[in-house]
Design an enzyme around this catalytic site. Structure first.
Site, mmCIF file in Angstrom:
data_model
loop_
_atom_site.group_PDB
_atom_site.id
_atom_site.type_symbol
_atom_site.label_atom_id
_atom_site.label_comp_id
_atom_site.label_asym_id
_atom_site.label_seq_id
_atom_site.Cartn_x
_atom_site.Cartn_y
_atom_site.Cartn_z
ATOM 1 C CB CYS A 2 -0.895 0.020 1.227
ATOM 2 S SG CYS A 2 -1.840 -1.487 1.504
ATOM 3 N NE ARG A 27 4.326 1.912 -1.536
ATOM 4 C CZ ARG A 27 5.355 1.758 -0.725
ATOM 5 N NH1 ARG A 27 6.543 2.219 -1.078
ATOM 6 N NH2 ARG A 27 5.221 1.157 0.439
ATOM 7 C CD1 TRP A 74 -0.974 -6.381 -1.435
ATOM 8 C CD2 TRP A 74 -1.290 -5.614 -3.500
ATOM 9 N NE1 TRP A 74 -0.682 -7.397 -2.296
ATOM 10 C CE2 TRP A 74 -0.869 -6.958 -3.566
ATOM 11 C CE3 TRP A 74 -1.566 -4.925 -4.682
ATOM 12 C CZ2 TRP A 74 -0.703 -7.629 -4.782
ATOM 13 C CZ3 TRP A 74 -1.398 -5.585 -5.881
ATOM 14 C CH2 TRP A 74 -0.970 -6.925 -5.920
ATOM 15 C CG ASN A 100 0.880 1.963 3.714
ATOM 16 O OD1 ASN A 100 -0.234 2.034 3.231
ATOM 17 N ND2 ASN A 100 1.920 2.591 3.193
ATOM 18 N N GLY A 101 0.396 -1.588 6.429
ATOM 19 C CA GLY A 101 0.844 -2.560 7.414
ATOM 20 C C GLY A 101 -0.301 -3.430 7.897
ATOM 21 C CD GLU A 473 16.471 -11.439 -10.787
ATOM 22 O OE1 GLU A 473 15.873 -10.371 -11.058
ATOM 23 O OE2 GLU A 473 16.235 -12.094 -9.753
ATOM 24 C CE LYS A 477 13.704 -9.671 -12.407
ATOM 25 N NZ LYS A 477 13.248 -9.361 -11.059
ATOM 26 C CD GLU A 480 9.544 -10.648 -10.241
ATOM 27 O OE1 GLU A 480 9.607 -10.437 -9.026
ATOM 28 O OE2 GLU A 480 10.323 -10.121 -11.061
ATOM 29 C CG HIS A 496 20.294 -35.139 -10.693
ATOM 30 N ND1 HIS A 496 20.694 -36.434 -10.453
ATOM 31 C CD2 HIS A 496 21.418 -34.459 -11.053
ATOM 32 C CE1 HIS A 496 21.993 -36.540 -10.633
ATOM 33 N NE2 HIS A 496 22.464 -35.350 -11.000
ATOM 34 C CE LYS A 594 10.883 -1.623 -7.113
ATOM 35 N NZ LYS A 594 11.570 -2.421 -8.129
#
Length: 599
Positions: A2, A27, A74, A100-101, A473, A477, A480, A496, A594
């Site tokens: 948020c 964000r 969010w 927020n939180g 990575e 990416k 995402e 394997h 973010k």
């Protein structure tokens, strides 16, 4: 995560708050809202959905005022609906709150408030704050006292901003969730981070846990534990243009192309004829360090894996831990351990918790982050800034490259202090990394290759040594921003288990560095035998035969350790163009934020 924006001044501020909401879109959010303080009331407008629709409604419905708060939500407690969007108000509409939180004791507080006749209209934990302030005001408390009493009853992580009808101030508090104060010529701002208000001021006060802020139109004060405190203002060293797309279609593409300058900024002043000089860490004696523990999440975890390999190759005991797993089974730690917290935002909750555990056991702690004044810089004994500049796209690009660059410098400094005879990092090649990155990004190869494979069922990324973290990575990416299945593996692990998943619809992206390439090429043969197309990421001048691959992405010839870093740039472009071909929301991928400030 948020986002909060607030403003107060002697002139109307609604336009700057709406602009702040737009600046916070990166964000991640699913609803947004604004509250404006008027002479004799509060006016609130909030909506599920996009900020663009909210802005139109606000301009049509709300009068302007000299104090306002805004929020991008969010969803955590309750779905994304108009009722659950912030700001939240009390029973009378006299108090408006953005938050927020997570308020961990909200259920207990809500039950108590209901017993006292309060009515709730949302599913959120945030609404209890408005009702707590209302209850204190009804008991006769002065507004500032009522806010402080309400905040004192909260448990958990939070950043809040509060308006109260009839009071010409804005109140705010933080505990475990970021909040910054912008000091303008005739207006004060609050924001979850500086991009919310950077076009209005570059003077920022980073608030600390426990801070309660009272803003008037012409002044502000900060208190902590009931005592007035002074928090220094810092000047941020980037401009509003740094946080805009400019001529690029997406922030992510802009930030991919900013990597040469980001690398240069990370290195500047830190490479000397005698090796590496890190002024921020001059007081840190790495010679006394017996082991290095990295704690990180996501992209930062991959950068840490890269540095772990460098240190181990040079005789330093190094391990990398997922911060989200660290609290469940932390490793043995004492004063001989250097715990390095790697976090782009400096606010990652899991990483901060790992730091707290390590410090409690006596470890020396070092933060590697991009954000001046972030929580991790205060939680750790030392910090090293990567200096990548603002990154708006949710998917990390230039911060990953700058993290690796900063961690390489850190690793070399550790090796220098320990006085080992192990060959050091190729610093001449590191100094040339920015130029080589620019050459890599000039290549048009990635777009054509990406569009050729955009409809594949799944993607595998493989590599050895320093190419392995980059393979992880690259897969992250792609998943995402394209929402397609992608996995990264050490090249030798394909046989394997993962080889069972390989089909002609599973492109395999194989990274080569100039070392152990023949072994990786054997793994390529294994997937080709199952019909999978192979995209080789290969250094120029390699003795590999390009005809061995279905497609090739090349990078300039450099030291093997740095070939992987340049290969990562090609993988970023590949992921971007796959997502673009699939018409994905590249800068704001679904379900992602973010900055992850809750555990």
């Amino acid at each position: 995560m948020c986002g909060i924006i607030a403003a107060i001044g002697t002139e109307p501020v609604l336009a700057s708050v709406l602009r702040g909401l737009q600046n916070l879109e990166y964000r991640g959010y699913d609803s947004a809202g604004v509250a404006v303080g008027l002479d004799d009331s509060l006016a609130v407008c909030k909506r599920a959905g996009q900020i663009s629709a909210l802005v139109d409604d606000v301009r049509a419905e709300l009068p302007d005022g000299t104090r306002a708060i805004g929020h991008t939500r969010w969803s955590t407690h309750g779905p994304p609906t108009d009722a659950n969007a912030h700001p939240h108000t009390d029973c009378t509409g006299r108090v408006a709150v953005v938050h927020n939180g997570i308020i961990e004791n909200h259920e207990v507080l809500k039950a108590d408030l209901r017993d006292h006749g309060h009515r709730f209209t949302s599913d959120t934990d945030t609404e209890v704050v408005a009702h707590l302030v209302e209850q204190c005001l009804e008991a006769g408390d002065e507004t500032g006292v009522a806010v402080r009493q309400a905040i004192d009853r909260l448990a958990g992580s939070y950043a809040v901003a509060i308006l109260v009808d009839g009071d010409d101030r804005v109140f705010a508090a933080r505990n475990g969730s970021p909040l910054a104060l912008g000091v303008g010529a005739d207006t004060f701002y609050l924001g979850s981070d500086a991009p919310a208000f950077v076009e209005y001021t570059d003077e920022v006060v980073y608030l600390e846990d426990g801070d309660l802020v009272t803003l008037s139109p012409t002044s502000f004060e900060v208190s902590n534990d009931g005592q007035l405190v002074t928090r220094p203002a810092e000047t941020i060293d980037w401009t509003p243009g740094d946080a805009r797309k400019g001529a690029y279609d997406h922030f992510m593409l802009k930030e991919i192309h900013e990597q040469p300058s980001a690398i240069e900024q990370t290195i500047r002043g830190r490479l000397t004829d005698d090796g590496v000089r890190l002024e921020e860490l001059e007081a840190l004696d790495f010679g006394a360090v017996e082991a290095v523990h990295f704690v990180a999440c996501g992209t930062s975890y991959h950068a840490s894996l890269y540095c772990e390999q460098l240190l181990r190759e040079r005789g330093v005991d190094a391990q990398t831990f997922l911060a989200s797993e660290y609290s469940g089974s932390p490793p043995p730690v004492d004063e001989r351990v250097l715990t390095v917290a790697v976090t782009q935002s400096g606010e990652t909750a899991d990483t901060l918790e790992a730091v707290r555990i390590a410090r409690a056991e006596g470890a020396t702690t070092l933060a590697v982050t991009n954000v001046v004044g972030s929580t991790v810089t205060r939680a750790c004994d030392h910090h090293l800034l990567i200096r990548a500049g603002p990154e708006i796209g949710v998917a990390a690009t230039k911060t990953f490259t700058s993290q690796i660059t900063a961690l390489v410098l850190l690793a070399e400094r550790i090796v220098q202090d320990r006085g080992t005879d192990i060959q050091g990092y190729p610093l001449d090649e590191l100094a040339a990394l920015s130029d080589n990155a620019a050459r890599t990004l000039e290549s048009p190869q990635a777009e054509a290759v990406a569009r050729r494979y955009a409809d594949a069922d799944s993607f595998f990324f493989i590599g050895r040594g320093p190419c392995y973290p980059v393979a992880l990575e690259g897969a992250l990416k792609l998943k995402e921003i394209s929402y397609e299945h992608a996995e990264g593996f050490p090249a030798g692990e394909l046989k394997h288990g993962p080889l069972a998943l390989v089909t002609p619809q599973t492109p395999v992206i194989a990274l080569f560095s100039g070392e152990n390439d023949r072994n990786t090429l054997s793994n390529v043969r294994e997937v080709q035998a199952r019909g999978a197309p192979v995209i080789g990421v290969v250094p120029e001048g390699s003795d590999l035969v390009y005809e061995d691959f279905d497609d090739v992405l090349t990078v300039p010839d450099t030291a093997p350790e740095l070939t992987a870093v340049l290969g990562n740039l090609q993988l970023q472009l590949f992921a971007y163009h796959v997502a673009d071909a699939l018409d994905r929301a590249i800068d704001k991928p679904r379900n992602l934020a973010k900055s992850v400030t809750v555990e």
